[in-house]
Scaffold this motif. Structure first.
Motif, PDB file in Angstrom:
ATOM      1  N   VAL A  42     -39.537  36.548 -21.770  1.00  0.00           N
ATOM      2  CA  VAL A  42     -39.650  35.218 -22.356  1.00  0.00           C
ATOM      3  C   VAL A  42     -38.526  34.351 -21.807  1.00  0.00           C
ATOM      4  O   VAL A  42     -37.368  34.776 -21.747  1.00  0.00           O
ATOM      5  N   TRP A  88     -41.274  30.364 -23.759  1.00  0.00           N
ATOM      6  CA  TRP A  88     -42.615  30.677 -23.295  1.00  0.00           C
ATOM      7  C   TRP A  88     -42.598  32.009 -22.565  1.00  0.00           C
ATOM      8  O   TRP A  88     -41.573  32.438 -22.049  1.00  0.00           O
ATOM      9  N   SER A  93     -47.170  29.528 -19.444  1.00  0.00           N
ATOM     10  CA  SER A  93     -46.606  28.432 -20.243  1.00  0.00           C
ATOM     11  C   SER A  93     -47.491  28.038 -21.426  1.00  0.00           C
ATOM     12  O   SER A  93     -47.048  27.322 -22.307  1.00  0.00           O
ATOM     13  N   ASN A  94     -48.740  28.540 -21.469  1.00  0.00           N
ATOM     14  CA  ASN A  94     -49.604  28.253 -22.620  1.00  0.00           C
ATOM     15  C   ASN A  94     -49.312  29.183 -23.798  1.00  0.00           C
ATOM     16  O   ASN A  94     -49.820  28.975 -24.896  1.00  0.00           O
ATOM     17  N   TYR A  96     -46.358  29.932 -26.028  1.00  0.00           N
ATOM     18  CA  TYR A  96     -45.029  29.355 -26.237  1.00  0.00           C
ATOM     19  C   TYR A  96     -44.627  29.317 -27.707  1.00  0.00           C
ATOM     20  O   TYR A  96     -45.437  29.507 -28.605  1.00  0.00           O
ATOM     21  N   TRP A  97     -43.342  29.040 -27.905  1.00  0.00           N
ATOM     22  CA  TRP A  97     -42.746  28.823 -29.218  1.00  0.00           C
ATOM     23  C   TRP A  97     -41.956  27.519 -29.145  1.00  0.00           C
ATOM     24  O   TRP A  97     -41.530  27.088 -28.087  1.00  0.00           O
ATOM     25  N   GLY A 100     -42.021  24.561 -26.372  1.00  0.00           N
ATOM     26  CA  GLY A 100     -42.645  25.159 -25.208  1.00  0.00           C
ATOM     27  C   GLY A 100     -42.022  24.759 -23.883  1.00  0.00           C
ATOM     28  O   GLY A 100     -40.920  24.198 -23.812  1.00  0.00           O
ATOM     29  N   TYR A 101     -42.773  25.049 -22.840  1.00  0.00           N
ATOM     30  CA  TYR A 101     -42.346  24.812 -21.465  1.00  0.00           C
ATOM     31  C   TYR A 101     -42.182  23.317 -21.199  1.00  0.00           C
ATOM     32  O   TYR A 101     -43.068  22.526 -21.495  1.00  0.00           O
TER      33      TYR A 101
END
Length: 126
Positions: A42, A88, A93-94, A96-97, A100-101
């Motif tokens: 991550v 991410w 990148s989809n 994520y927390w 995100g990215y």
């Protein structure tokens, strides 16, 4: 000539007053704590919500969470500055927390205020 000298002196004193009356920006430290529970690597970046485009670590670098331990990231920031995290899964990148990215998303609880303190342990669950 005397009138020009008086104007110059007034201008200098006005400038000195302006420079000395502006409050200095004070630096603080904010300690972030992350724990990734994801089986993949991550990546993490921290984004200023107060200074447009300001990112930690910056210079096209990222923080890496590559095991299940708690990682500590200490940054220097401006007192009172709002900073949000984006994490991410590497090359995905989809997944994520936070924001995100590249700070592309919004979040309800991923931002902290720079105040010399530290965050709770932010657990990134799959």
């Amino acid at each position: 000539m005397r009138k020009g000298l008086v104007s110059a002196v007034i201008l200098v004193f006005s400038f000195v007053y302006l420079v000395t009356s502006v409050a200095p920006v004070s630096a603080e430290t904010l300690v972030w704590r992350f724990e990734s529970k994801h089986s993949k690597i991550v990546d993490v970046e921290l984004y200023s919500d107060s200074r447009r485009g300001h990112v930690w670590p910056g210079n096209n670098k990222i923080y890496v969470l590559d095991d299940y331990s708690v990682k500590t990231i200490s940054i220097s920031c401006r007192n009172g500055e709002k900073i949000c995290y984006g994490a991410w899964v590497r090359n995905r990148s989809n997944l994520y927390w936070g924001v995100g990215y590249k700070n592309r998303n919004r979040c309800s609880s991923c931002c902290y205020t720079c105040d010399g303190g530290q965050t709770k342990v932010i657990v990134l669950n799959p």
